[in-house]
Each structure stands twice: as structure tokens, then as C-alpha cells.
Design a protein around this motif. Structure first.
Motif, short mmCIF file in Angstrom:
data_model
loop_
_atom_site.label_atom_id
_atom_site.label_comp_id
_atom_site.label_asym_id
_atom_site.label_seq_id
_atom_site.Cartn_x
_atom_site.Cartn_y
_atom_site.Cartn_z
N LEU A 1 -47.04 -3.18 0.20
CA LEU A 1 -48.11 -2.76 1.10
C LEU A 1 -47.63 -2.59 2.54
N GLN A 2 -46.84 -3.54 3.04
CA GLN A 2 -46.42 -3.46 4.44
C GLN A 2 -45.42 -2.33 4.68
N ALA A 3 -44.89 -1.72 3.61
CA ALA A 3 -43.98 -0.58 3.79
C ALA A 3 -44.69 0.63 4.37
N ILE A 4 -46.04 0.58 4.42
CA ILE A 4 -46.81 1.66 5.05
C ILE A 4 -46.36 1.84 6.50
N GLU B 1 -52.05 3.06 -5.43
CA GLU B 1 -51.78 3.82 -4.22
C GLU B 1 -53.07 4.17 -3.48
N ALA B 2 -54.14 4.47 -4.24
CA ALA B 2 -55.43 4.74 -3.60
C ALA B 2 -55.96 3.49 -2.90
N ALA B 3 -55.81 2.32 -3.53
CA ALA B 3 -56.25 1.08 -2.91
C ALA B 3 -55.45 0.79 -1.65
N LYS B 4 -54.13 1.02 -1.68
CA LYS B 4 -53.29 0.81 -0.50
C LYS B 4 -53.70 1.75 0.63
N ASN B 5 -54.03 2.98 0.27
CA ASN B 5 -54.48 3.94 1.27
C ASN B 5 -55.76 3.46 1.96
N ARG B 6 -56.70 2.94 1.18
CA ARG B 6 -57.96 2.46 1.75
C ARG B 6 -57.74 1.17 2.55
#
Length: 837
Positions: free
Chosen positions: A587-590, A706-711
């Protein structure tokens, strides 16, 4: 051992007690502000200023020096206590020690020296935050306020893409650096409206063979001006359902983005047109069409709604009836154009491309929606009026947000009980050209104490774009449009009429998209020369458990001169893949810049390619390659020089005239031993692709994660923006629909996301993104199978998509939209005849 630990603790407390912490107040005889300096020894970890409402400190910066930390912050001189009093400020560590070595310093030179250090560090902090955080309105404002220049630097890669920014401009939430046109090389006088508008883009229109058609076949199109977009619904009930479903879908994906949902925004427009949808019976009105000039339903738009059988409103001033139907509008200009459209032959019915597209996508009993964008409508969208006025509306919203923040800044800095007026701000910053520019033409709406523009209205309450006066532009706007026109003319060769149809049969949705023509960059002409004139169905042998696939049919006419042997006039090449999980970043790789993948990573895909054996043999001959035996039973190996990308290539020649190729020997062995019957696709096309979610468990799971990470990241951004504003300006910050609101459902997740400059590796304090897939739109979890058929035609691309969903699960309570305040209706002088553009 216990005695040793006790001794160490005693020594450590003794050191802390004896540490010499300092607190200095530098006061200038000429400046309104003083500078407070707090020095703390034995510094470990992060620290922050303890808040004090009676003696506020502003914009603290921290300077580390080994185990010592210096904190510099601004404070108004009247908030500085006497030396004999206890100084109210302390760092969160060792607050009692801060009482030592306290003094006031009134030497001007010392003040200027410390002030220069604070100024440089504060500037660096603002620039650093603007690079790390995508939402930096307050940083931008403070940089303008203190340094009279905008923040500059490199930002997210997508923000540097012109096409992405063009699309994002429709949201009304464009990045602040693009919404405010201030930079070091452009003087502010270049923003004055002193020049005539530039010439519009002139491109040829697409010419299609028009089938014979009668006006009775398209009655709603006869009343629709050709310069409008066009939505056609099968019934009034279908229109209400689709509006509600699309509104719910967006609200589930991104709640809190706007003060009103899509349904609430349209309901308000219909209410202003005296249309009460709840009281109307669907069977009495037949088919329904909605037309207009812009997509700004949230802030204000001119809308035309047409019914086939009976009028929708009894407001005769904004309605009329004819042989083709009954029209109602909230714009007299649009209503008058609809009245005369058929007689002047400026209706959609008289647009040859509309008739051609409707013949390509005929209506049937399963049709729910038909959408059409004419080249006349797109010409208006590309015109100087539309592009420049849209830019002005974006800039207006950005200036209103910054001016609202400026009032909060001054309230905090001056210790006021109430927000200052705009007149007071204009007087205060009369020698500050950048702030003067931001405040120009802004006034206070006394009814709700919000900021609005004299002509363009307030946030989410603008006049419709066709009602805004447009006679002069600024040099900056003229340059902007010239650059836009050059970009468009380089990439496209003609106007682009677009048609789209949505059909539904139970849980299967079918859409047809017709786009004409194609971008210059897409090599459309070259592609059109290799496809079949008469499309054929694809034939694929069934391979159990394959989750995805793609197939292409093309002619070999261009290959024939280079091949000595006789080859088929057309061939089919296909590829199939088993289920697999693509690379999943933590997640933190965003926050991190994507470094790319090694070529070897792509070989993980468990796929095989199927090509005609004759073509495979010709390829071997032309490339001077050979086939040799290998250790895998039933397979052979292509003799190639090994590299990172192609290590080994395995082949298998079947009895059906096809050779199968793969980088995975086990995948190829498994597929060739389980070949099933030959099956034919339902639709003829040049390209066929499918994704079976029943067999693609890992792919489907990857999509949800990926959709959850985006949100999570989206709501983290919203939370961080409001948190930063509250830290700098206090807890009395009122939202007032300035920015999108974070959703509480993601609160636990975005607290687990580290700061962009954090050194933490992969971690989750509680639970990861997979636990937040329950907050995604339910339709993403119901995906069953997706099929795509693509055909290249002489002047267009044709896409047909079939999406099958699983049955709905048990009903759940829908997500609630955030409470909003209905914006006011704004008015402006002047109208715009879009059809004449």
C-alpha cells in the motif's frame, strides 16, 4: 541486573533534568510579528509545538542538529508574554525544561538573521510538501503570501500529461497549479482581457454513406439542435432508473466528492423546469431524450428534455409541442433553437453522421440508452469560447478556495474572533499583486458568508457556460488556446462523432461504441489495410481453465510480396492465458516512484500463442531459425540466443494446422493434452478478447485489491489535506464544500498509510486493503464474464462489449451521501449561440 537497569534510568533522568533548553523571543521594532525560538537538547524522534489558543504560534519549522532540535515559529508581538511570566510554549517532550534560559531579544539585526533562517526553512517545507502531497492549496497560498511567487517543481507524472489534464478539467477539481495561471515568466498584466478571441479549430468532417431515413423514424432527433449532446432513453421509467443507478455507482465509488449526488443535481434542474418526475406516468410519455451543451450538472447547465407522447411540464414559457414531440428547457436560447432546428435543417435528424451511426447501432427492445456526440457538438467543445470559458470557471473555483483559506489565515494570524471581510483583505494586500489578482471580482454573499465571483457565481453555482459573456480574452488565454489547437490538430485529422448504446438482458449488459475517425497517432490507415472488409467470426478450440484470451483475424495481402510460398488470404492468431496474479505492490508503495519491471517479470504470464503452422514455418525460414528437441515430452524448442526477455521458447505442432508457442513448457503440455471442441464467437469482428472471472480468481482478486488501494489513497489524500489545514489554521476550520470529504469507512486504512517521506518498509498496523473491498461498488464483485469485439471500418472503430454479472446478493443498506447545502442559482448577462460556432 535490576539494580543496573535502575542505575541507567536514574542517570538518564538526571541528564534530562540538567539539559539546557532555551526559549528566545526575537522582536523587531518594525515588524508586526515576532519570532519564537525553542531549543531542546536530547532530541529523540518527532516533536511538535504544544498548541496554545491565548498565545498562538504560526508556521513552526524544525531544524535538527544531532541530538538537538531548534524550533522557529511566528507569533504576533501582542501575544508575547512578559519575561516574568511563564512562557506558554513547549515542545511535546520535556515541557518543564523549557522554563530555563528564557529571554526577549529586541535587536533588529538578530531578528533579521533568525527571520532569514525561518523564511528559508519555511520555503523549503512548502516546496517539499507540494512535491510529496498532491493536494497543496494551502501550501500554494502561503508561498504566494510570503514569497510572492507560485510553487514550482516536478510533480506526479500524470499531471504533466496534457490529455489527462484536459479530461480532468471536466471534474471541476483540477490541480491548483493548473487552475491558477501564475508563473515567474508571465506578468500579471497578461491576464487582463485586452484581445479579441482566437480563431477556432478548423478540421474536415467525416463523410459517410447515409442510408435513407424518414423523420418519423427519429422524432426526438428532429427537435434536438445538432450542436447538442444527445441521450435517448426507451422510457421515462428507464431514464429515472439509469440516473439513480449511475448516481449510486459513483457515490459508492467516490462518496463526498461533490456536495450533491448526480441524481440530486439532476432533480434540482428538473425541479427548476417545473418537472415533477415522481408524479409522471412512464407509459404516457413514450421515449425520452435529454440534450445540452456541457456536462456541468453540479454547478449549472442548460438542459433540454424531450418526450415523445405528452409534455412533461405545464410551464408554457419554457415548453412547446410539435408533431415530433414535446420539449421543455431551462434556457430560452436552447428552447428557441429546438423550435427552429427542423425548419432550418440544423437538427440531429439532418446530421448525416447521426443517421449513419443510428443505422450501425439500431434500437431494439433491449436498448436502455443511446448516446450521441455530433461533430458540431465537438466543434463547440473545441472552440475558443468553450475552452477558455471552461478554464475561467476552473480558475474561479480555485480562486474562491484560496480566498476562503486566506480569510482563515488572517483570522489565525491576527487573533480575530470573526473572519475578515474581502474589503479588509484587499486593503491589507493592496501592494501584493498576486493576492490582489486572486481577490479580483470576488465578493461575499451575505446570506451564507461564502465567497462568489461577480459574474461567474460561486462554488457549484455557476451560470451555464452558454450564458457567460465572451468578447475579449487575455494574452495568457490566447496562448493557452493556440497551444491546445496545435496539440489537437497534430493528433486528430477530423472531427470525431461518437455513438454509444447500452442494452440489458437480465444480468447481461451489452454496449456498442462507434467512434469516427481515429487519432493521427493511432496508424489507423495502416491498420485498416490489413483487416477484412467482410468481418468473420473467430474460431477457437476450447482449453479448459483458461481465464483470458485474445484473437485477431487479418488478411495477408501485404505479406504476399515478401513470401515465395503461397499463403492463405487470411489468417487467425490467438493467445490464451491461465489465471495468474500480476505484481502487487504494498500500500505505501503508492508514494514511491515506479521503477519499472525487469523483462523477466513478464514471463510469469502462463500464456500460449496459437498461429497457423504454415505461417510459423515461414517465420522460421525468414529468421534463419531452427527447431530442436528438448527434455519436455511432446514439445520442441526454438533455437534462439538466450537473453533476459526470451530465455527459451517451446512449440507444439497440432493436427489441426496450428502451432502453439509458449515460454512455459508445463503450460504448453497441459493445454495441448486438453484441447476441446472448436467453438465460434457470436459476433463477427477483427479482434475478439475475453476475460472469464469464474476462472480468473486471482485476476479478479487483484482488481478488487487495486481498487481498494486506489480508494484508500484517495481518502487518505482528502484526510491529509484537511488535517494539514487544521494543523496550521486551527480546529475552527469549516469545510463549506471547499474540498472533497474523506469517507469514515476508510479511516482505519488511511491511518495505516505512512507519510510520503517515511522510511518504513512494508507494514500494516491493523488490517490491509483486502479488508476494505467491502466498501467498493457491489458491481465489481459480481463480475462474471467480459467479452470484447472490435472491428476496424473505413471511417471508424466499432466496439461491442458483453458484460455478464452474477446474481445480486442479499440486499444491503446503501451508502449515505454526505449532507449538502443546495447552491443558489446564478445569472449572467449575455448568451452564446453554440450552433453558430
Amino acid at each position: 541486573m535490576n539494580k543496573l537497569i535502575s542505575l541507567c534510568l536514574l542517570l538518564s533522568f538526571t541528564v534530562l533534568a540538567e539539559s539546557k533548553n532555551e526559549l528566545n523571543c526575537y522582536i523587531s521594532p518594525t515588524e508586526e510579528f515576532a519570532l519564537v525560538e525553542i531549543k531542546q537538547a536530547n532530541y529523540y524522534g518527532k516533536v511538535a509545538i504544544r498548541p496554545n489558543k491565548k498565545h498562538p504560534l504560526l508556521y513552526p519549522v524544525f531544524i535538527k542538529n544531532g541530538k538537538e532540535i531548534h524550533c522557529l515559529a511566528l507569533s504576533r508581538k501582542e501575544f508575547i508574554p512578559n519575561v516574568k511570566e511563564d512562557f506558554p510554549w513547549s515542545l511535546t517532550q520535556n515541557p518543564k525544561n523549557n522554563k530555563q534560559n528564557r529571554q526577549k531579544i529586541t535587536d533588529k539585526q538578530q531578528y533579521e538573521k533568525i527571520h532569514q533562517i525561518w523564511q528559508e526553512q519555511f520555503r523549503n517545507n512548502l516546496n517539499s510538501r507540494a512535491k510529496l502531497y498532491e493536494d497543496s492549496e494551502l501550501e500554494y497560498l502561503l508561498h504566494l503570501k510570503f514569497f510572492k511567487t507560485p510553487i514550482t517543481g516536478s510533480y506526479k507524472s500524470w499531471k504533466n500529461d496534457k490529455l489527462s489534464n484536459l479530461i480532468w478539467s471536466f471534474s471541476g477539481l483540477q490541480d491548483i497549479r493548473y487552475a491558477i495561471p501564475l508563473n515567474k515568466t508571465t506578468p500579471l498584466k497578461n491576464h487582463e482581457y485586452t484581445e479579441l478571441p482566437p480563431k477556432a479549430i478548423s478540421l474536415p468532417q467525416v463523410n459517410n454513406n447515409v442510408p435513407e431515413a424518414k423523420a418519423e423514424q427519429y422524432p426526438l432527433a428532429c427537435l434536438t439542435p445538432r450542436s447538442c449532446y444527445y441521450w435517448e432513453f426507451s422510457s421515462l421509467e428507464e431514464m429515472k432508473q439509469l440516473i439513480q443507478q449511475s448516481s449510486d455507482l459513483f457515490n459508492q465509488w467516490s462518496p463526498g466528492t461533490y456536495p450533491k449526488t448526480f441524481q440530486q443535481a439532476l432533480d434540482q434542474i428538473f425541479k427548476d423546469m417545473n418537472i415533477q418526475l415522481d408524479t409522471l406516468k412512464s407509459e404516457e410519455h413514450g421515449r425520452i431524450a435529454i440534450a445540452g451543451w456541457d456536462p456541468f450538472f453540479q454547478s449549472g447547465t442548460s438542459l433540454l428534455i424531450i418526450s415523445e407522447k405528452a409534455p412533461l411540464s405545464d410551464n408554457q414559457a419554457f415548453s412547446f409541442s410539435s408533431n415530433w414531440g414535446h420539449a421543455t428547457s431551462n434556457s430560452l436560447k436552447l428552447l428557441n433553437m429546438a423550435k427552429s432546428a427542423f425548419l432550418k435543417k440544423k437538427s440531429l435528424y439532418h446530421d448525416s453522421n447521426f443517421i449513419h451511426a443510428r443505422a450501425k447501432i439500431p434500437k431494439d427492445e433491449t436498448e436502455r440508452l443511446y448516446f450521441y456526440l455530433s461533430d458540431y457538438c465537438l466543434s463547440n467543445f473545441l472552440s475558443p469560447r468553450w475552452q477558455i470559458l471552461n478554464k475561467r470557471l476552473i480558475q474561479c473555483d480555485a480562486r474562491i478556495r484560496l480566498a476562503t483559506l486566506l480569510r482563515l489565515v488572517e483570522k489565525k494570524e491576527q487573533g480575530l474572533k470573526e473572519l475578515p471581510s474581502l474589503n479588509a483583505l484587499e486593503e491589507q494586500y493592496k501592494n501584493h499583486p498576486q493576492i490582489t489578482y486572486l481577490l479580483k471580482d470576488l465578493i461575499l454573499d451575505k446570506r451564507n458568508d461564502s465567497i462568489v465571483h461577480r459574474e461567474l457565481g460561486g462554488l457549484y453555482q455557476h451560470p451555464a457556460i452558454d450564458q457567460i459573456k465572451f468578447d475579449k480574452v487575455s494574452p495568457v488565454e490566447k496562448k493557452f488556446y493556440d497551444n491546445f489547437a496545435q496539440m489537437y490538430m497534430r493528433n486528430w485529422r477530423a472531427m470525431d462523432p461518437i455513438a454509444w448504446q447500452l442494452n440489458q438482458e437480465k444480468n447481461t449488459f451489452k454496449s456498442r461504441l462507434y467512434i469516427s475517425p481515429i487519432s493521427r497517432l493511432s496508424d489507423f490507415r495502416e491498420i485498416s489495410q490489413v483487416v477484412l472488409a467482410e468481418k468473420q467470426k473467430h474460431q477457437l478450440r476450447e482449453i479448459p481453465q483458461t481465464a483470458a484470451g485474445i484473437s485477431l483475424i487479418f488478411q495477408t495481402q501485404l505479406m504476399a510480396p515478401f513470401v515465395r510460398k503461397k499463403i492463405p488470404q487470411q489468417i487467425q492468431v490467438s493467445a490464451r492465458s491461465y489465471d495468474f496474479a500480476p505484481r502487487v505492490n504494498s500500500l505505501q508503495a503508492i508514494h514511491k516512484k515506479d521503477t519499472g519491471l525487469d523483462p523477466w517479470s513478464y514471463i510469469r504470464t502462463p500464456a500460449l500463442i496459437e498461429i497457423p503452422t504454415l505461417i510459423a514455418q515461414l517465420g522460421l525460414t525468414m529468421s534463419n531459425s531452427q527447431i530442436q528437441d528438448c527434455e519436455y515430452k511432446g514439445l520442441r524448442e526454438l533455437n534462439l540466443r538466450s537473453n533476459d526477455w526470451l530465455h527459451r521458447i517451446f512449440t507444439h505442432t497440432g493436427d489441426q494446422g496450428y502451432t502453439r508457442v509458449s515460454l512455459h513448457p508445463s503450460i504448453l503440455q497441459n493445454a495441448t493434452t486438453q484441447m476441446g471442441e472448436l467453438k465460434e464467437t457470436t459476433i463477427p469482428s477483427d479482434i475478439y478478447a475475453y476475460l472469464d472471472f469464474k476462472k480468473a480468481y486471482l485476476m479478479h482478486r487483484f482488481l478488487l485489491i487495486e481498487a481498494a488501494k486506489n480508494r484508500i489513497y484517495a481518502h487518505w489524500r482528502r484526510h491529509q489535506r484537511l488535517r494539514w489545514i487544521e494543523q496550521q489554521l486551527g480546529n475552527d476550520f469549516v469545510q463549506k464544500n471547499l474540498f472533497p470529504l474523506p469517507q469514515q469507512a476508510y479511516k482505519g486504512a488511511y491511518f495505516n498509510l505512512p507519510e510520503p517521506d517515511s522510511d518504513f518498509k512494508s507494514y500494516y498496523r491493523s488490517i490491509g486493503p483486502s479488508s476494505y473491498t467491502k466498501h467498493l461498488p457491489p458491481v465489481l464483485k459480481r463480475l462474471d464474464k467480459l467479452e470484447q469485439f472490435i472491428s476496424v471500418e473505413p471511417n471508424a472503430l466499432f466496439f461491442e462489449t458483453h458484460l455478464k454479472l452474477k446474481d445480486k446478493p442479499a440486499a444491503t443498506k446503501p451508502l449515505q451521501a454526505p449532507a449538502v447545502v443546495n447552491p443558489q442559482n446564478a445569472q449572467s448577462d449575455g448568451v452564446l449561440d453554440f450552433d453558430s460556432e
